[in-house]
Write a protein that holds these residues in place. Structure first.
Motif, PDB file in Angstrom:
ATOM      1  N   VAL A 253      -2.301  -6.754  -7.904  1.00  0.00           N
ATOM      2  CA  VAL A 253      -1.235  -5.980  -7.148  1.00  0.00           C
ATOM      3  C   VAL A 253       0.063  -6.667  -7.280  1.00  0.00           C
ATOM      4  O   VAL A 253       0.306  -7.857  -7.685  1.00  0.00           O
ATOM      5  N   ARG A 254       1.041  -5.563  -6.911  1.00  0.00           N
ATOM      6  CA  ARG A 254       2.484  -6.083  -6.977  1.00  0.00           C
ATOM      7  C   ARG A 254       3.244  -5.898  -5.591  1.00  0.00           C
ATOM      8  O   ARG A 254       3.158  -4.577  -5.100  1.00  0.00           O
ATOM      9  N   PRO A 255       4.075  -6.739  -5.122  1.00  0.00           N
ATOM     10  CA  PRO A 255       4.664  -6.385  -3.519  1.00  0.00           C
ATOM     11  C   PRO A 255       5.839  -5.456  -4.117  1.00  0.00           C
ATOM     12  O   PRO A 255       6.267  -5.247  -5.197  1.00  0.00           O
ATOM     13  N   LYS A 256       5.727  -4.444  -2.985  1.00  0.00           N
ATOM     14  CA  LYS A 256       6.782  -3.251  -3.235  1.00  0.00           C
ATOM     15  C   LYS A 256       8.042  -3.618  -3.055  1.00  0.00           C
ATOM     16  O   LYS A 256       8.866  -3.283  -3.714  1.00  0.00           O
ATOM     17  N   ARG A 257       8.306  -4.761  -2.194  1.00  0.00           N
ATOM     18  CA  ARG A 257       9.542  -5.356  -1.912  1.00  0.00           C
ATOM     19  C   ARG A 257       9.439  -7.111  -2.025  1.00  0.00           C
ATOM     20  O   ARG A 257       8.393  -7.262  -1.966  1.00  0.00           O
TER      21      ARG A 257
ATOM     22  N   VAL B 112       1.774  -3.898  -0.685  1.00  0.00           N
ATOM     23  CA  VAL B 112       1.388  -4.375  -2.305  1.00  0.00           C
ATOM     24  C   VAL B 112       0.587  -3.120  -2.821  1.00  0.00           C
ATOM     25  O   VAL B 112       0.237  -2.231  -2.291  1.00  0.00           O
ATOM     26  N   ARG B 113       1.044  -2.905  -4.123  1.00  0.00           N
ATOM     27  CA  ARG B 113       0.496  -1.621  -4.556  1.00  0.00           C
ATOM     28  C   ARG B 113      -0.398  -2.180  -6.110  1.00  0.00           C
ATOM     29  O   ARG B 113      -0.291  -3.331  -6.620  1.00  0.00           O
ATOM     30  N   LEU B 114      -1.319  -1.365  -6.258  1.00  0.00           N
ATOM     31  CA  LEU B 114      -2.540  -1.561  -7.394  1.00  0.00           C
ATOM     32  C   LEU B 114      -1.958  -1.602  -8.768  1.00  0.00           C
ATOM     33  O   LEU B 114      -1.241  -0.404  -9.073  1.00  0.00           O
TER      34      LEU B 114
END
Length: 605
Positions: free
Chosen positions: A95-99, A106-108
């Motif tokens: 996952v990567r934090p959106k901000r 978080v987005r996959l």
């Protein structure tokens, strides 16, 4: 932030350095790097996976100290969900934090590369990656998800489908989803659940569903075993998401899902609340007075949104409303300084527990009875006589508190997103934190006190009395019992104050006292009256849910329940102000004591 974050190399997750890499070990370094693609590599570091690839497309401008001017970026271990090798191709789900902020959605993401190393070498690398990503946390959890379709803005099903379900699938969790259909449905599901088939009961809801799940597990014949085996967690989808704030440090659903995927099984104290012959389990709080009234007593103005709580609080604050009670307390720690010492001591034990909670946090009595129902009540119920007041029992006598403004008993720190009412609360210390505040303080002081909760000065305020307790009995001396309300006409309800003294009941029933001036006329007057009219009976709140307006007794059970926590043994808060100074002073005294003992040994020899 939690007070043990410094134990994790400055990071907020407990999974750093789990791969145990050594820069001086040449073989270890070679095993840590996996050549992939045409001219790229994946390297295990102490913090995560370093991706060295000119074509790596990740829009996050900065990760773990690496600037976008370099061709290497790090994916933290905490963000890694899963990895697999198929047909000489490695796939890493993360996952990567959106901000770039702590509470970000978080987005996959998925990283896919052909592998040039041998399959055995790649499989060993993946094993080390997952060891670092999960540490001691269980992988591929078996999760029963309960969705309250009416929670929050009735978007819980949509939130689950879009933000949570993809993460569970990518992490390899086995998931069974069921929507709740009516109040109490989660109690039935938890009561009938197969404790061998699931690891987690996840509630996509506010705080009401977790309470139902704990009570459903408590209804099983093997209640203690069920409460030990099944971890109850919250996927925050409601207006009240206190459980997630305490255990995960967020009310963002996708980030909370990540914390549950990586969560470590943690024992948590549960309280038994008895009224008459009924016993209810509580994980969060028990309250009456201005906080309970401002919450439950403003249901009739729910259209105001979250502001209804503030409005209800201000109405009662302006009225300087009092809530007289009689109560008896089994106090364990009385002074605020001693509470800070206790907090420092508990965290000192946790710092030396590298893999599991220290044995001092385990309830040996519950371990021995794990196959039976709920543990027996040590102090009986509200129907039983109080233990005698003496030094051994620790109970006070039943005392009158005619000018009570707020009675708030907490088993967690956060009661809402901006409300850490109980900063010294610990998940598993076998004690509740009891706050009592007089209701006849000045309006200015009371208003400043409300603001002090958010800025961290509430605990040390001189008008706040806070104690660590193991049990309490409360007999309300205001309001009217709910069953009595139902048998009176609206006219009788309007004249409660004048007629209450004529009732020949065993229990005195007087209305909350108030010195408020008459509210302004017009629309505001009607709004004031609408809120004030809800006080025809008192409000007793348990975990944010309304229980009958009757005398009650609360007793804590150490480590009875199980949750998943980002940091075992502590909530996601920095603790009461000044506790680190207390810890430092204790360390100095301990060192001085050890030095004195050493000197005595030298003299003796």
């Amino acid at each position: 932030m939690n007070p043990l974050s410094s134990q994790c190399g400055g990071h907020t997750d407990p999974f750093t350095d789990a791969a145990a890499l050594s820069e001086g070990d040449h073989d270890n370094i070679l095993e840590s790097t996996l050549p992939v693609g045409d001219d790229a590599s994946l390297t295990l570091s102490a913090d995560g996976v370093i991706v060295t690839d000119d074509g790596f497309n990740d829009s996050e401008p900065r990760l773990c100290g690496f600037f976008p001017t370099t061709h290497a970026k790090t994916i933290p271990f905490f963000h890694i969900l899963n990895a697999q090798l198929l047909n000489n191709t490695i796939s890493i789900h993360y996952v990567r934090p959106k901000r770039p902020k702590a509470n970000s959605k978080v987005r996959l993401r998925t990283l896919i590369y052909p592998v040039s190393a041998s399959a055995d070498a790649a499989e060993r690398w993946i094993a080390r990656l997952l060891d670092g990503a999960y540490g001691i946390a269980q992988r591929s959890k078996r999760i029963k998800v309960l969705i309250n379709p009416f929670a929050g803005a009735t978007r819980s099903q949509v939130i689950y489908n879009k933000q949570i379900a993809p993460l569970f699938e990518a992490a390899g969790c086995q998931v069974d989803v069921e929507p709740t259909k009516y109040r109490g449905h989660a109690v039935e599901v938890a009561r009938d659940i197969d404790v061998e088939a699931y690891d987690v009961l996840a509630c996509a809801s506010g705080d009401g569903l977790p309470m139902e799940c704990f009570n459903g597990l408590g209804h099983k014949r093997n209640a203690m075993e069920a409460l030990r085996k099944i971890a109850v967690v919250q996927l925050p989808c409601g207006t009240g998401n206190a459980m997630s704030w305490n255990l995960n440090g967020t009310d963002e659903p996708s980030l909370a899902a990540l914390c549950i995927i990586k969560g470590i099984r943690t024992p948590i104290d549960l309280a038994s609340v008895t009224q008459g012959n009924k016993r209810t389990l509580s994980f969060l709080s028990q309250s009456l007075g201005i906080v309970a009234e401002s919450d439950l007593g403003t249901e009739n103005i729910r259209w105001m949104g979250d502001f209804r709580f503030t409005f209800g609080f201000l109405v009662r604050l302006l009225g300087k409303t009092l809530y007289p009670i009689e109560y008896a307390v089994k106090t364990e720690i009385e002074s605020k300084d001693d509470i800070k010492k206790h907090y420092a001591c508990e965290l000192s034990h946790l710092k030396h527990a590298t893999e599991t909670l220290p044995s001092s946090h385990m309830n040996k009595e519950l371990e021995a009875q794990s196959g039976s129902g709920l543990p027996p009540l040590r102090f009986g119920t509200i129907n039983d006589p109080l233990p005698p007041k003496d030094e051994n029992s620790g109970w006070t006598r039943l005392e009158s508190y005619p000018n009570l403004g707020n009675f708030y008993c907490g088993n967690m720190c956060w009661m809402a997103a901006d409300a850490p009412f109980f900063p010294a609360s610990l998940p598993n210390d076998g004690m509740l934190d009891l706050v009592t505040i007089d209701g006849d303080v000045s309006r200015l002081k009371a208003f400043k006190l409300m603001l002090a909760v958010g800025n961290g000065t509430f605990f040390d305020d001189e008008i706040v009395r806070i104690r660590k307790i193991s049990a309490v009995r409360v007999i309300p001396r205001f309001g009217r019992p709910m069953e009595e309300i139902s048998s009176h006409s609206l006219q009788d309800q309007a004249t409660t104050t004048s007629s209450s003294n004529d009732n020949n009941n065993d229990t005195t029933t007087i209305s909350p006292t108030s010195t408020a001036p008459k509210p302004p006329t017009g629309l505001l007057q009607r709004l004031f009256a609408k809120v004030a009219s809800s006080g025809k009976t008192g409000f007793f709140s348990v975990d944010g849910e309304q229980l009958p307006w009757q005398p009650f007794q609360v007793e804590i059970h150490r480590g009875l329940g199980t949750v998943l926590s980002r940091t075992p043994g502590v909530y996601q808060y920095e603790g009461p102000r000044g506790w680190r100074d207390v810890e430092q002073q204790q360390n100095i005294q301990q060192e001085q004591g050890e030095g004195a003992v050493g000197q005595m040994g030298s003299v003796t020899s």
